[in-house]
Enzyme design. Structure first.
Site, PDB file in Angstrom:
ATOM      1  N   THR A 236       0.828  -1.203   0.000  1.00  0.00           N
ATOM      2  CA  THR A 236       0.000   0.000   0.000  1.00  0.00           C
ATOM      3  C   THR A 236       0.865   1.257   0.000  1.00  0.00           C
ATOM      4  O   THR A 236       1.752   1.415   0.842  1.00  0.00           O
ATOM      5  CB  THR A 236      -0.923   0.014   1.237  1.00  0.00           C
ATOM      6  N   CYS A 324      26.002   6.766   6.206  1.00  0.00           N
ATOM      7  CA  CYS A 324      25.808   5.326   6.362  1.00  0.00           C
ATOM      8  C   CYS A 324      27.021   4.656   6.975  1.00  0.00           C
ATOM      9  O   CYS A 324      26.929   3.558   7.509  1.00  0.00           O
ATOM     10  CB  CYS A 324      25.499   4.687   5.007  1.00  0.00           C
TER      11      CYS A 324
END
Length: 381
Positions: A236, A324
């Site tokens: 969704t 990161c």
């Protein structure tokens, strides 16, 4: 932004949520529960919001609306492009983000790493050589080349790489996460087959992004389920986040040339200050084309983590290279590929700016750097 931060200079890690994105998301939330797969009126409204966002983004990214796949961000987009491409092998620039490098290596398919020069710009002759070597007859190769480096800000010659890839029947994927919102990114003009972007890098919400896929390119989905996003990415859709991403993109693309000129001037001011305070400092990729607002530098006498703590205590938010890797103490693979000695590479600091950065932020950083420079001189005495 927290109250303890006096100067936020880590825009390459994440940009503050823009006012346009906040307003767009708030408007969606006020509509109530919206599932774009539902057949009732609320579902139809949700679908309309998503398709309007898709149209908006297509306008600013030079692609067709139907070529846009909404994802959870840059990492998912890169993984979908790399793992889903119908290819036999990968040619990956040494500058690529782990979200590109690691799925290529995890695929079990052959991976060739493409050399870069001292500025981090891909060696196009090396790309040609690697494309010729070990050519597969059953499927093409996938060339992975970012548009702009998340560490140095250097802009890669994607147009030329596309021409080379086409000569050898290869597909090409472009990680444009650090380029979108900083320089013009036109999917059709670049000529790539796939292009990734992430909303939070240009003022949109975290946890949403997109992969643009050229019409006719087959792609195996990573996620199987309800068949959303034309069966290319099930799940969704996050209606509010998608609306916020489109609004942020439209806002950041307004007067982009003027914004870029202002940020370039601020970066020049910053780098002049660094050279004045620390003549021994090395500014990486300074002689190459870079996105405005990114400065990556190192000093041979400091420890990067200690320097970060110093700036943080002064309320200055910067990072040690890629966000990161910053928390893991890893040495930049990109700098090593550029020929930077390992001992210097581990001392790198990245300062990155955005639309909300002002001269006062640069002044605060340089004032803090001046204090650090005095400490270094005392330690060396």
């Amino acid at each position: 932004m927290t109250r303890s931060v006096r100067a936020y200079l880590d825009w390459n890690a994440t940009a503050p949520l823009s006012a346009a994105a906040q307003a767009a998301m708030r408007a969606v939330w006020e509509e109530g529960p919206l599932n774009p797969s539902a057949r009732h009126r609320a579902g139809q409204r949700a679908r309309a919001i998503i398709e309007e966002a898709r149209e908006t983004m297509a306008t600013h990214l030079g692609c067709r609306p139907e070529e846009i796949i909404f994802t959870s961000g840059g990492t998912e987009s890169a993984n979908l492009a790399v793992k889903g491409a119908p290819v036999a092998r990968y040619l990956v620039s040494f500058m690529e983000h782990p979200a590109v490098m690691r799925p290529a290596k995890a695929s079990g398919r052959p991976v060739s790493l493409i050399e870069v020069d001292e500025n981090g710009i891909v060696d196009l002759n090396a790309l040609s050589r690697h494309l010729v070597a070990d050519a597969a007859d059953d499927a093409p190769a996938l060339v992975c080349l970012m548009r702009a480096s998340n560490e140095t800000g250097v802009i890669e010659p994607v147009h030329q790489a596309v021409d080379i890839a086409r000569e050898h029947g290869a597909l090409i994927f472009c990680d444009a996460v650090q380029a979108v919102g900083k320089i013009p990114v036109d999917f059709a003009d670049l000529g790539v087959d796939m292009l990734a972007l992430s909303a939070h890098k240009f003022g949109g919400p975290q946890g949403t992004g997109a992969l643009i896929v050229r019409e006719g390119v087959e792609l195996e989905p990573l996620l199987h389920g309800g068949g959303q996003e034309r069966r290319r990415r099930s799940g969704t859709e996050n209606v509010a986040a998608i609306a916020g991403m489109a609004a942020a993109l439209a806002e950041v693309c307004e007067n982009m040339a003027e914004k870029a000129k202002r940020l370039s001037a601020l970066r020049d001011e910053l780098e002049a200050g660094i050279r004045a305070l620390l003549p021994e400092a090395v500014i990486f990729s300074k002689d190459a084309p870079r996105v405005p607002g990114t400065c990556y530098f190192a000093h041979p006498a400091w420890d990067a983590q200690t320097a970060l703590m110093h700036f943080d205590l002064d309320g200055i938010a910067v990072s040690a290279g890629s966000a990161c890797h910053a928390g893991k103490g890893e040495v930049s693979r990109a700098l090593i590929a550029m020929g930077v000695p390992r001992d210097l590479a581990k001392r790198a600091i990245r300062v990155s700016m955005g639309p909300g950065t002002g001269k006062e932020d640069i002044a605060l950083f340089l004032h803090s750097l001046e204090k650090l420079a005095r400490r270094l001189k005392r330690s060396a005495a």
